[in-house]
Design a protein around this motif. Structure first.
Motif, short mmCIF file in Angstrom:
data_model
loop_
_atom_site.label_atom_id
_atom_site.label_comp_id
_atom_site.label_asym_id
_atom_site.label_seq_id
_atom_site.Cartn_x
_atom_site.Cartn_y
_atom_site.Cartn_z
N VAL A 132 30.10 14.57 67.86
CA VAL A 132 29.47 15.13 65.52
C VAL A 132 29.15 13.82 65.25
N ASN A 133 27.75 14.33 64.81
CA ASN A 133 27.12 13.76 63.78
C ASN A 133 26.44 13.82 62.38
N GLN A 134 26.92 13.23 61.40
CA GLN A 134 26.79 13.66 60.10
C GLN A 134 25.52 12.47 59.17
N LEU A 135 24.99 12.84 58.49
CA LEU A 135 24.11 11.77 57.62
C LEU A 135 24.18 12.45 56.75
N GLY A 136 24.14 12.24 55.26
CA GLY A 136 24.25 12.41 53.61
C GLY A 136 25.36 12.16 53.80
N SER A 137 25.93 13.07 52.51
CA SER A 137 27.39 13.06 51.28
C SER A 137 28.10 13.78 51.55
N THR A 138 29.36 13.21 51.30
CA THR A 138 30.84 14.45 51.16
C THR A 138 30.08 15.83 52.29
N ASN A 139 29.96 15.71 53.81
CA ASN A 139 29.52 16.30 54.60
C ASN A 139 31.42 16.49 56.03
N PHE A 140 31.63 18.03 56.46
CA PHE A 140 33.07 17.50 56.71
C PHE A 140 32.86 18.35 58.08
N SER A 141 33.19 17.55 58.84
CA SER A 141 33.46 18.63 60.47
C SER A 141 34.81 18.50 61.33
N THR A 142 35.33 19.71 61.93
CA THR A 142 36.99 19.45 62.15
C THR A 142 36.30 20.43 63.49
N ASN A 143 36.98 20.10 64.74
CA ASN A 143 37.04 20.21 65.58
C ASN A 143 38.28 20.74 66.76
N GLY A 144 38.28 21.10 67.54
CA GLY A 144 39.22 21.41 68.49
C GLY A 144 39.18 20.96 69.88
N GLN A 145 39.61 21.66 70.86
CA GLN A 145 39.68 21.84 71.67
C GLN A 145 40.85 21.98 72.48
N PHE A 146 41.80 22.99 72.51
CA PHE A 146 43.29 22.83 73.10
C PHE A 146 43.37 23.74 75.34
N GLU A 147 43.84 23.22 75.29
CA GLU A 147 44.09 23.52 77.37
C GLU A 147 42.90 23.98 77.16
N SER A 148 41.51 23.29 77.43
CA SER A 148 40.40 23.69 77.66
C SER A 148 39.66 23.37 79.07
N LEU A 149 39.50 23.69 79.49
CA LEU A 149 39.06 22.82 80.99
C LEU A 149 37.20 22.95 80.28
N ASP A 150 36.73 22.15 80.99
CA ASP A 150 35.09 21.54 81.07
C ASP A 150 34.47 22.26 79.75
N THR A 151 34.51 22.45 78.72
CA THR A 151 34.14 22.45 77.44
C THR A 151 33.38 21.40 76.82
N ARG A 152 32.80 22.19 75.64
CA ARG A 152 31.66 20.91 75.26
C ARG A 152 31.51 21.62 73.54
N SER A 153 31.88 20.47 72.86
CA SER A 153 31.57 20.85 71.47
C SER A 153 30.72 19.88 70.40
N PHE A 154 29.37 20.26 69.87
CA PHE A 154 28.07 19.69 69.42
C PHE A 154 28.47 20.15 67.92
N THR A 155 28.45 18.75 67.32
CA THR A 155 27.98 19.05 65.35
C THR A 155 27.22 18.10 64.99
N ASN A 156 26.11 18.68 64.57
CA ASN A 156 24.93 17.45 63.81
C ASN A 156 25.10 18.52 62.31
N GLN A 157 25.47 17.18 60.89
CA GLN A 157 25.26 17.75 60.01
C GLN A 157 24.04 16.83 59.16
N VAL A 158 23.43 17.12 58.11
CA VAL A 158 22.10 16.82 57.60
C VAL A 158 21.87 16.52 56.14
N GLY A 159 22.86 16.49 55.18
CA GLY A 159 22.69 16.69 53.74
C GLY A 159 23.29 16.56 52.83
N LEU A 160 24.25 17.33 52.08
CA LEU A 160 25.52 17.62 51.23
C LEU A 160 26.09 18.58 51.08
#
Length: 320
Positions: free
Chosen positions: A124-152
């Motif tokens: 998770v990469n966040q640049l700016g103000s009041t950005n929100f990110s939530t992730n999961g991955q339950f009982e997962s095998l070889d899984t990937r999650s990428f979140t990139n947020q820039v702004g407001l």
């Protein structure tokens, strides 16, 4: 051996022995005022884990827990600014998992969770103000999650449950964009959501099936994409929109080796493609202009529907 290295105004090194948990390392660096950080690796079933936390600024909060059977896993938090908050939890027999959050600005919130995950990665990469990110991955095998947020005031959510070899990618640049991606009991599925502008919305759902892919790309203001894939195998759904207040919906259910594509440029265009039980079928809708609308419905085998509308106030439908 558990090591804790903390640097605030001065540098201190604390090394403590734990009779149960083994070879866990925690590194904390804080520069500023009123920052808070917590690292928990005390569970006796945790071994060979690493936590690094760096906070520079005012009133930032970082919480990390690696417990209940977590082994050979890593969590990294880096926050620069004010009132940023990040939290990561890896537990229930997570192996070789990685969770990383980096935030710069004010009031950003990042949360990640991995449970029973092996070789899982969350970035998770966040640049700016009041950005929100939530992730999961339950009982997962070889899984990937990428979140990139820039702004407001952008918001991103990703969830993967019982997924094998699946991936999420969310990129958002601008303000008040929302992206939601889910993969439930899916294998080798992939979702991509790219949004540039303001007040764009993207929702992708994949439930069951193997090898399904979904792509949502939006540039502009107030555009909406909804993609639903259920019990879908080796099929793809794509929605590309440039402009203002365009809407695209794709539904694939019990679909095999089929493709649905929507391309829209302009204002207030709407397109929907529904593939129900389709096999080896293709539907492509392209609209340029304003206030155009089209509905395509496909069932059966080997169906093809290609639609192009240029101008304004055009409408139609295809049923196969």
């Amino acid at each position: 051996m558990k090591k804790l290295i903390s640097l605030a105004t001065a540098v201190s090194v604390v090394i403590s022995l734990d009779a149960f948990a083994g070879n866990n390392t925690a590194i904390l660096i804080q520069v500023g005022s009123n920052n808070s950080a917590n690292a928990d690796q005390a569970d006796p079933t945790t071994h060979n884990n690493l936590i690094t936390q760096t906070q520079i600024g005012v009133s930032n909060d970082s919480d990390v827990s690696q417990t209940i059977g977590t082994n050979n896993s890593t969590v990294n938090h880096t926050q620069v600014g004010e009132l940023n908050s990040s939290e990561s939890l890896q537990q229930d027999n997570s192996f070789f998992s990685l969770s990383s959050i980096s935030q710069q600005g004010q009031g950003n919130i990042g949360f990640s969770l991995q449970t029973d995950t092996t070789l899982g990665s969350i970035f998770v990469n966040q640049l700016g103000s009041t950005n929100f990110s939530t992730n999961g991955q339950f009982e997962s095998l070889d899984t990937r999650s990428f979140t990139n947020q820039v702004g407001l005031m952008n918001a991103a959510q990703t969830v993967q449950t019982l997924s094998v070899g699946s991936s999420h990618v969310i990129n958002q640049f601008g303000s008040m964009n929302i992206s939601v991606s889910q993969q439930l009991e899916a294998s080798a599925g992939s979702t991509f959501s790219n949004q540039i502008g303001s007040d764009n919305f993207s929702s992708i759902f994949q439930g069951g099936g193997v090898g399904a892919s979904a792509l949502s790309s939006q540039i502009g203001l107030g555009n909406d994409v909804i993609i639903g894939q259920s019990l879908t195998s080796l099929s793809s759904a794509v929605a590309n929109q440039i402009g203002v207040m365009n809407g695209a919906e794709v539904l694939q259910q019990n679909t095999t080796a089929s493709t649905a594509v929507i391309n829209q440029t302009g204002f207030v265009n709407f397109a929907e493609i529904s593939q129900m039980g389709a096999t080896l079928s293709t539907a492509i809708t392209s609209q340029i202009g304003s206030n155009n609308s089209y509905l395509t419905t496909q069932t059966g085998v080997g169906q093809t529907a290609i639609v192009v509308q240029i101008g304004s106030l055009n409408m139609g439908s295809t049923m196969q």
